[in-house]
Design a protein around this motif. Structure first.
Motif, mmCIF file in Angstrom:
data_model
loop_
_atom_site.group_PDB
_atom_site.id
_atom_site.type_symbol
_atom_site.label_atom_id
_atom_site.label_comp_id
_atom_site.label_asym_id
_atom_site.label_seq_id
_atom_site.Cartn_x
_atom_site.Cartn_y
_atom_site.Cartn_z
ATOM 1 N N ALA A 16 0.818 -1.213 0.000
ATOM 2 C CA ALA A 16 0.000 0.000 0.000
ATOM 3 C C ALA A 16 0.854 1.267 0.000
ATOM 4 O O ALA A 16 0.389 2.326 -0.423
ATOM 5 C CB ALA A 16 -0.939 -0.008 1.196
ATOM 6 N N GLN A 17 2.111 1.161 0.413
ATOM 7 C CA GLN A 17 3.013 2.318 0.479
ATOM 8 C C GLN A 17 3.641 2.679 -0.876
ATOM 9 O O GLN A 17 4.158 3.775 -1.039
ATOM 10 C CB GLN A 17 4.152 2.023 1.456
ATOM 11 C CG GLN A 17 3.714 1.544 2.798
ATOM 12 C CD GLN A 17 3.405 2.669 3.746
ATOM 13 O OE1 GLN A 17 3.990 3.720 3.656
ATOM 14 N NE2 GLN A 17 2.474 2.436 4.641
ATOM 15 N N VAL A 18 3.633 1.751 -1.824
ATOM 16 C CA VAL A 18 4.304 1.980 -3.109
ATOM 17 C C VAL A 18 3.552 3.079 -3.868
ATOM 18 O O VAL A 18 2.378 2.931 -4.185
ATOM 19 C CB VAL A 18 4.372 0.688 -3.958
ATOM 20 C CG1 VAL A 18 5.099 0.938 -5.269
ATOM 21 C CG2 VAL A 18 5.043 -0.435 -3.176
ATOM 22 N N PRO A 19 4.235 4.197 -4.149
ATOM 23 C CA PRO A 19 3.544 5.315 -4.787
ATOM 24 C C PRO A 19 3.237 5.079 -6.268
ATOM 25 O O PRO A 19 3.917 4.303 -6.947
ATOM 26 C CB PRO A 19 4.514 6.481 -4.610
ATOM 27 C CG PRO A 19 5.850 5.872 -4.388
ATOM 28 C CD PRO A 19 5.623 4.503 -3.821
ATOM 29 N N SER A 20 2.240 5.772 -6.731
ATOM 30 C CA SER A 20 1.878 5.736 -8.151
ATOM 31 C C SER A 20 3.081 6.169 -8.982
ATOM 32 O O SER A 20 3.817 7.078 -8.604
ATOM 33 C CB SER A 20 0.702 6.681 -8.384
ATOM 34 O OG SER A 20 0.352 6.690 -9.742
ATOM 35 N N GLY A 21 3.266 5.503 -10.110
ATOM 36 C CA GLY A 21 4.378 5.845 -10.997
ATOM 37 C C GLY A 21 5.698 5.208 -10.607
ATOM 38 O O GLY A 21 6.728 5.486 -11.202
ATOM 39 N N ARG A 22 5.680 4.336 -9.597
ATOM 40 C CA ARG A 22 6.887 3.639 -9.153
ATOM 41 C C ARG A 22 6.575 2.146 -9.069
ATOM 42 O O ARG A 22 5.412 1.741 -9.015
ATOM 43 C CB ARG A 22 7.316 4.147 -7.772
ATOM 44 C CG ARG A 22 7.571 5.642 -7.710
ATOM 45 C CD ARG A 22 8.755 6.118 -8.558
ATOM 46 N NE ARG A 22 10.026 5.696 -8.050
ATOM 47 C CZ ARG A 22 10.678 6.284 -7.063
ATOM 48 N NH1 ARG A 22 10.169 7.312 -6.454
ATOM 49 N NH2 ARG A 22 11.847 5.811 -6.665
#
Length: 110
Positions: free
Chosen positions: A20-26
């Protein structure tokens, strides 16, 4: 038996929280996600956990790639994953994501 089930639920929770911590675009690799969840060397467990997610999950499962930056899913799941990644601005070249650009967290972010 209860302890084993409890440990499995704890590992699943930790993996989901880290995902859930993985940001959008990564993106993140299975191994790095395991490390972020406090489960080093448990990349296969990450894969098993992601496979069990409900189809309507809001977790960004599509941001998880193998150590080479490739999609590990068979079709048609791989095509869905590619579309989701591209919608976030992540480009694939020859079926690979450049981990030097998109991997999260980068060394400087640790």
């Amino acid at each position: 038996m209860r302890k084993i089930k409890s440990e499995a639920n704890d590992a699943t929770s930790r993996i989901c929280l880290a995902l859930a911590q993985v940001p959008s675009g990564r993106v993140v690799t299975y191994g790095r996600l395991a490390e972020l969840a406090g489960l080093p060397r448990a990349a296969r467990l990450v894969g098993q956990t992601l496979r069990k997610l409900p189809k309507d999950t809001s977790l960004p499962w599509h941001r998880v790639l193998n150590a080479q930056g490739k999609i590990s899913l068979p079709q048609p799941g791989a095509q869905r994953q590619i579309k989701r990644l591209e919608a976030e601005g992540i480009t694939l070249m020859n079926g690979k994501v450049d981990l030097g650009i998109y991997l999260w967290p980068q060394e400087k972010e640790l």
